[in-house]
Design a protein around this motif. Structure first.
Motif, PDB file in Angstrom:
ATOM      1  N   GLN A  45       0.796  -1.253  -0.079  1.00 16.87           N
ATOM      2  CA  GLN A  45      -0.044   0.054  -0.071  1.00 16.87           C
ATOM      3  C   GLN A  45       0.872   1.319  -0.066  1.00 16.87           C
ATOM      4  O   GLN A  45       1.665   1.281   0.781  1.00 16.87           O
ATOM      5  CB  GLN A  45      -0.872  -0.070   1.258  1.00 16.87           C
ATOM      6  CG  GLN A  45      -1.752   0.981   1.630  1.00 16.87           C
ATOM      7  CD  GLN A  45      -2.627   1.039   2.857  1.00 16.87           C
ATOM      8  OE1 GLN A  45      -2.976  -0.311   3.075  1.00 16.87           O
ATOM      9  NE2 GLN A  45      -3.221   2.039   3.308  1.00 16.87           N
ATOM     10  N   GLY A  46       0.472   2.080  -0.802  1.00 15.72           N
ATOM     11  CA  GLY A  46       1.246   3.482  -0.979  1.00 15.72           C
ATOM     12  C   GLY A  46       2.560   3.335  -1.861  1.00 15.72           C
ATOM     13  O   GLY A  46       3.149   4.481  -2.413  1.00 15.72           O
ATOM     14  N   HIS A  65      -3.709  -1.356   4.983  1.00 13.44           N
ATOM     15  CA  HIS A  65      -2.771  -1.199   6.141  1.00 13.44           C
ATOM     16  C   HIS A  65      -3.460  -0.025   7.007  1.00 13.44           C
ATOM     17  O   HIS A  65      -3.497   1.017   6.692  1.00 13.44           O
ATOM     18  CB  HIS A  65      -1.453  -0.767   5.677  1.00 13.44           C
ATOM     19  CG  HIS A  65      -0.206  -0.326   7.065  1.00 13.44           C
ATOM     20  ND1 HIS A  65       0.622   0.288   6.652  1.00 13.44           N
ATOM     21  CD2 HIS A  65      -0.152  -1.069   8.210  1.00 13.44           C
ATOM     22  CE1 HIS A  65       1.427   0.522   7.984  1.00 13.44           C
ATOM     23  NE2 HIS A  65       0.651  -0.401   8.947  1.00 13.44           N
ATOM     24  N   LEU A  66      -3.686  -0.406   8.477  1.00 12.52           N
ATOM     25  CA  LEU A  66      -4.013   0.526   9.226  1.00 12.52           C
ATOM     26  C   LEU A  66      -2.976   0.982  10.142  1.00 12.52           C
ATOM     27  O   LEU A  66      -1.815   0.333  10.478  1.00 12.52           O
ATOM     28  CB  LEU A  66      -5.281   0.345  10.069  1.00 12.52           C
ATOM     29  CG  LEU A  66      -6.442  -0.291   9.134  1.00 12.52           C
ATOM     30  CD1 LEU A  66      -7.636  -0.774  10.188  1.00 12.52           C
ATOM     31  CD2 LEU A  66      -7.066   0.889   8.506  1.00 12.52           C
ATOM     32  N   ASN A  67      -2.982   2.087  11.005  1.00  9.93           N
ATOM     33  CA  ASN A  67      -1.925   2.475  11.960  1.00  9.93           C
ATOM     34  C   ASN A  67      -1.779   1.206  13.013  1.00  9.93           C
ATOM     35  O   ASN A  67      -2.585   0.582  13.315  1.00  9.93           O
ATOM     36  CB  ASN A  67      -1.977   3.700  12.429  1.00  9.93           C
ATOM     37  CG  ASN A  67      -3.193   4.017  13.253  1.00  9.93           C
ATOM     38  OD1 ASN A  67      -3.860   2.848  13.573  1.00  9.93           O
ATOM     39  ND2 ASN A  67      -3.635   5.039  13.854  1.00  9.93           N
ATOM     40  N   GLY A  68      -0.393   1.420  13.281  1.00 14.99           N
ATOM     41  CA  GLY A  68      -0.109   0.282  14.597  1.00 14.99           C
ATOM     42  C   GLY A  68       0.094  -1.171  13.882  1.00 14.99           C
ATOM     43  O   GLY A  68      -0.212  -2.183  14.698  1.00 14.99           O
ATOM     44  N   ASP A  69       0.372  -1.383  12.690  1.00 16.52           N
ATOM     45  CA  ASP A  69       0.766  -2.681  12.043  1.00 16.52           C
ATOM     46  C   ASP A  69      -0.454  -3.602  11.954  1.00 16.52           C
ATOM     47  O   ASP A  69      -0.530  -4.760  12.008  1.00 16.52           O
ATOM     48  CB  ASP A  69       1.787  -3.485  12.941  1.00 16.52           C
ATOM     49  CG  ASP A  69       3.078  -2.967  12.627  1.00 16.52           C
ATOM     50  OD1 ASP A  69       3.346  -2.285  11.521  1.00 16.52           O
ATOM     51  OD2 ASP A  69       4.249  -3.133  13.282  1.00 16.52           O
ATOM     52  N   ARG A  70      -1.716  -2.888  12.036  1.00 16.94           N
ATOM     53  CA  ARG A  70      -2.976  -3.513  11.933  1.00 16.94           C
ATOM     54  C   ARG A  70      -3.166  -3.650  10.325  1.00 16.94           C
ATOM     55  O   ARG A  70      -2.999  -2.614   9.614  1.00 16.94           O
ATOM     56  CB  ARG A  70      -4.043  -3.166  12.404  1.00 16.94           C
ATOM     57  CG  ARG A  70      -3.896  -2.892  14.042  1.00 16.94           C
ATOM     58  CD  ARG A  70      -4.900  -2.068  14.847  1.00 16.94           C
ATOM     59  NE  ARG A  70      -5.016  -0.779  14.213  1.00 16.94           N
ATOM     60  CZ  ARG A  70      -5.917  -0.227  14.364  1.00 16.94           C
ATOM     61  NH1 ARG A  70      -6.908  -0.432  15.109  1.00 16.94           N
ATOM     62  NH2 ARG A  70      -5.820   1.270  14.286  1.00 16.94           N
ATOM     63  N   GLU A  92      -1.477   8.122  -8.226  1.00 19.17           N
ATOM     64  CA  GLU A  92      -1.153   7.938  -6.748  1.00 19.17           C
ATOM     65  C   GLU A  92      -0.524   6.749  -6.423  1.00 19.17           C
ATOM     66  O   GLU A  92      -0.616   5.797  -7.315  1.00 19.17           O
ATOM     67  CB  GLU A  92      -2.387   8.547  -5.935  1.00 19.17           C
ATOM     68  CG  GLU A  92      -2.979   9.685  -6.274  1.00 19.17           C
ATOM     69  CD  GLU A  92      -3.495  10.484  -5.080  1.00 19.17           C
ATOM     70  OE1 GLU A  92      -3.439  10.218  -4.120  1.00 19.17           O
ATOM     71  OE2 GLU A  92      -3.815  11.639  -5.377  1.00 19.17           O
ATOM     72  N   ARG A 315     -10.983   4.885   2.345  1.00 20.36           N
ATOM     73  CA  ARG A 315     -10.492   5.785   3.473  1.00 20.36           C
ATOM     74  C   ARG A 315     -12.041   5.608   4.438  1.00 20.36           C
ATOM     75  O   ARG A 315     -11.342   5.288   5.773  1.00 20.36           O
ATOM     76  CB  ARG A 315     -10.293   7.085   3.407  1.00 20.36           C
ATOM     77  CG  ARG A 315      -9.188   7.222   2.320  1.00 20.36           C
ATOM     78  CD  ARG A 315      -8.953   8.745   2.323  1.00 20.36           C
ATOM     79  NE  ARG A 315      -7.732   9.123   1.210  1.00 20.36           N
ATOM     80  CZ  ARG A 315      -8.013   9.720  -0.044  1.00 20.36           C
ATOM     81  NH1 ARG A 315      -8.976  10.339   0.205  1.00 20.36           N
ATOM     82  NH2 ARG A 315      -7.076   9.840  -0.813  1.00 20.36           N
ATOM     83  N   ALA A 318     -11.361   2.338   6.161  1.00 23.25           N
ATOM     84  CA  ALA A 318     -10.412   2.310   7.326  1.00 23.25           C
ATOM     85  C   ALA A 318     -10.696   3.019   8.483  1.00 23.25           C
ATOM     86  O   ALA A 318     -10.501   2.645   9.361  1.00 23.25           O
ATOM     87  CB  ALA A 318      -9.195   3.446   6.723  1.00 23.25           C
ATOM     88  N   ARG A 319     -11.500   4.041   8.367  1.00 26.73           N
ATOM     89  CA  ARG A 319     -12.251   4.941   9.414  1.00 26.73           C
ATOM     90  C   ARG A 319     -12.987   3.773  10.204  1.00 26.73           C
ATOM     91  O   ARG A 319     -13.132   3.704  11.529  1.00 26.73           O
ATOM     92  CB  ARG A 319     -12.957   5.915   8.940  1.00 26.73           C
ATOM     93  CG  ARG A 319     -13.495   6.841  10.025  1.00 26.73           C
ATOM     94  CD  ARG A 319     -14.681   7.594   9.625  1.00 26.73           C
ATOM     95  NE  ARG A 319     -14.170   8.605   8.557  1.00 26.73           N
ATOM     96  CZ  ARG A 319     -13.493   9.784   8.944  1.00 26.73           C
ATOM     97  NH1 ARG A 319     -13.660  10.233  10.003  1.00 26.73           N
ATOM     98  NH2 ARG A 319     -13.339  10.761   7.734  1.00 26.73           N
ATOM     99  N   SER A 323      -9.955   1.522  15.422  1.00 31.18           N
ATOM    100  CA  SER A 323     -10.465   1.575  16.824  1.00 31.18           C
ATOM    101  C   SER A 323     -11.240   2.584  17.232  1.00 31.18           C
ATOM    102  O   SER A 323     -11.815   2.513  18.397  1.00 31.18           O
ATOM    103  CB  SER A 323      -9.433   0.973  17.755  1.00 31.18           C
ATOM    104  OG  SER A 323      -8.457   1.985  17.639  1.00 31.18           O
TER     105      SER A 323
END
Lengths: 324, 306
Positions: A45-46, A65-70, A92, A315, A318-319, A323
């Protein structure tokens, strides 16, 4: 896989099913075949987009991929499915990480070759653009379905009455200042004559804020392009709602139903007073199925909007998954 | 177009937010990835709250009209500060003989004795036409303290005027209501003066314990003819956030770690890293509120219907 088998296989790929034999032969020539083992990463991703792939056999999964390696798995794909084209189209990074889950053979098409296919001045490019629009519309419906499920509840009954009434009741007006329209980022790169042709394909209408232009579940009889103001694209379930996107100047909405003939997958309501280009079914069909410079402008506008909406939906996903 | 940043959470070196990431605030000042039609050359300001400092309720203040990318003092100081709350702002102005680059126009605005500060990313079109109509909505003692020429300082005075005690320490809810109240007044005054063109008001309002951020534009999508800001304002002025445990470097990349409940949040005009896959876009027409509590960070997003 021989060259002939590759061509035959490409002919069964939904994205390419409208392409003629000679185009498939050329495509087979520029695509690179790779075998990838289970666990290998096609891209993260990215990452900068260098290629898209068609899966010949095996399986892949795409995860966010979410923050905190999730990470959360969003999609699993197999033979004849295509992955990676969104990032090639908007330039992008890749929207998701893609990993091989079952040893796979893929055919990779590089960025330059893909751009070349779309930039051609012949019918094959128009067919591919239309096919992309159809596939993206299908994908968008699935994505919206997942988001709607996360809201719970049922979609409200669409307003009763003739769907044509919505645009029959609009306050029609003259066209906007062409100098203003040309300064919109959406239209910067278009040939002025083709842009003029597109902008004179429909009618212009003013709308007050809070006006529902499309209702989820109801048939749509027109596609719109915002010239001034803003229109919210939302999913509503009871008192809960998710905004899918905001159609500000230069952004289109309402085209999904006209592409696939199904009811509108979302509700569109003016957030600000708005000046809209209204394209009812007939001019929409001419633009969508045309093969001239004006249709190219239109198909590019639709494509950009679909790509942006699909990214926006991720997005939102992801939101919801995060958590907080 | 200005660039703006708020941080609330675990102590974090200022230099991380201003300089270290590959799209840090200072980098955005000369190489913005979004809204890049204007450079930000009119100065820098920040307020940083450090609970271990003397009089922790008073923020550390740094403001300068020089360019932050060449400011050695800022680099040295930012390496020594690890606040729990930071509001930082790089000011952008249009190339015009009407623009005033001055210390008094630097954000965040902070009247002496007040606990609330404000920074603004955006501009109120035709502000001179409505400026003096705002006087009746601003407490006289606050109106007298406006020193600069910006619309933003008036918005600050307007927000303070909506508080029960402009010099008190408001609860987060009161701060959010005061911000929304100020925006409603602006909307009303604009209507009364027939001002109906796009005016972005991304605001950061903070007490050091809480941050209220808005992503809003009045009359979004409508522009005066021949407007020099058109290309900048056509997209909705951007605002992003990353929320989680702490902002840390992992495998060479800066990112927010997981946190449940969350303990830190960064809100900024642009993600601080070029890979923004773990950042979320603040929805248009919305307000974020974040407050540090002993249990963690209380965070809320709501639609801003003003």
């Amino acid at each position: 896989m021989s060259d002939r088998e590759t061509v035959d296989f490409l002919g069964t790929v939904p994205l390419l099913e409208d392409q003629e034999e000679r185009e498939l032969v050329e495509l087979a020539r520029v695509m690179r075949r790779r075998t990838m083992q289970e666990g290998e990463i096609l891209w993260s991703q990215g990452d900068d987009a260098r290629e898209m792939v068609v899966i010949v056999d095996g399986a892949v999964s795409a995860s966010l991929h979410l923050n905190g390696d999730r990470t959360v798995e969003i999609w699993a794909g197999g033979p004849r499915e295509v992955v990676g084209e969104i990032a090639l189209l908007d330039g992008e990074g890749h929207t998701m990480s893609v990993r091989v889950t079952e040893t796979a053979t893929v055919l990779a098409l590089g960025r330059v070759e893909f751009a070349g296919l779309l930039a051609r001045q012949d019918p094959s490019a128009f067919r591919l653009k239309r096919r992309l629009a159809s596939l993206f519309a299908t994908r968008l419906r699935k994505q919206l379905g997942h988001l709607a499920d996360s809201l719970g509840g049922d979609v409200a009954d669409p307003p009763a009455g003739d769907p044509a009434r919505v645009f029959a009741e609009l306050e029609y007006c003259g066209p906007p200042d062409s100098k203003y329209v040309r300064r919109m980022a959406t239209f910067h790169e278009f040939d002025p004559l083709a842009l003029w042709g597109f902008l004179t394909s429909g009618s212009y209408a003013r709308c007050p804020p809070g006006r529902m232009l499309l209702a989820e579940g109801a048939p749509s009889t027109a596609c719109y392009l915002t010239i001034n103001g803003a229109v919210e694209k939302v999913l509503v379930r009871g008192d809960r709602r998710i905004r899918i996107g905001l159609a500000g100047p230069g952004k289109a909405f309402g085209y999904e139903s006209l592409i696939d003939g199904r009811p509108s997958p979302l509700t569109a309501i003016t957030r600000e007073r708005a000046l809209l280009l209204v394209l009812p079914w007939e001019p929409f069909e001419q633009l969508f199925n045309g093969e001239d410079a004006v249709s190219r402008v239109f198909l590019d506008v639709i494509q950009r909007d679909l790509v942006a909406t699909l990214r926006q939906g991720l997005r939102q996903h992801a939101r919801l998954v995060s958590s907080v | 177009m200005c660039r703006i940043l708020a941080y609330l959470g675990e102590p974090l070196p200022v230099q991380t937010l201003l300089f270290e990431t590959d799209n840090s605030l200072v980098r955005q000042s000369y190489s913005p990835r979004m809204m890049n039609t204007f450079l930000n050359l009119a100065g820098f300001g920040m307020k940083a709250w450090d609970p271990t400092s003397l009089r922790p309720e008073d923020p550390f203040t740094y403001r300068t009209t020089t360019l932050p990318s060449f400011d050695r003092n800022l680099r040295f100081l930012s390496a020594k500060l690890a606040p729990t709350c930071l509001i930082a702002h790089v000011r952008g102005v249009t190339y015009s003989d009407e623009a005033v680059v001055a210390d008094t126009n630097l954000h965040p605005f902070h009247f002496a004795g007040a606990r609330v500060v404000l920074a603004h990313n955006g501009h109120l079109r035709q502000f001179p036409r409505m400026r003096y109509a705002l006087v009746e909505h601003v407490r006289p003692e606050l109106a007298q303290r406006i020193e600069g020429t910006t619309d933003s300082e008036w918005i600050y005075a307007l927000v303070l005027s909506q508080l029960d005690d402009p010099y008190g320490d408001p609860e987060t809810r009161e701060l959010a209501d005061a911000t929304a109240g100020a925006l409603r007044i602006l909307r009303k005054v604009r209507v009364a003066h027939g001002i109906d063109t796009s005016s972005p008001v991304n605001l950061f309002v903070s007490t050091g314990r809480a941050v209220v951020a808005t992503r809003l534009s009045f009359d979004y999508g409508w522009y005066p003819p021949e407007d020099e800001m058109l290309e900048t304002d056509l997209p909705f002025v951007s605002l992003w956030y990353a929320i989680g445990g702490e902002y840390a470097k992992r495998d060479g990349d800066w990112e927010m770690t997981a946190g449940d409940p969350p303990r830190s949040v960064i809100i900024a005009s642009e993600p601080l890293t070029t890979d923004f896959s773990t950042w979320l876009e603040v929805p248009e027409y919305s307000m974020l509120t974040a407050e540090l509590t002993p249990e963690g960070l209380e965070f809320e997003t709501r639609d801003l219907d003003v």
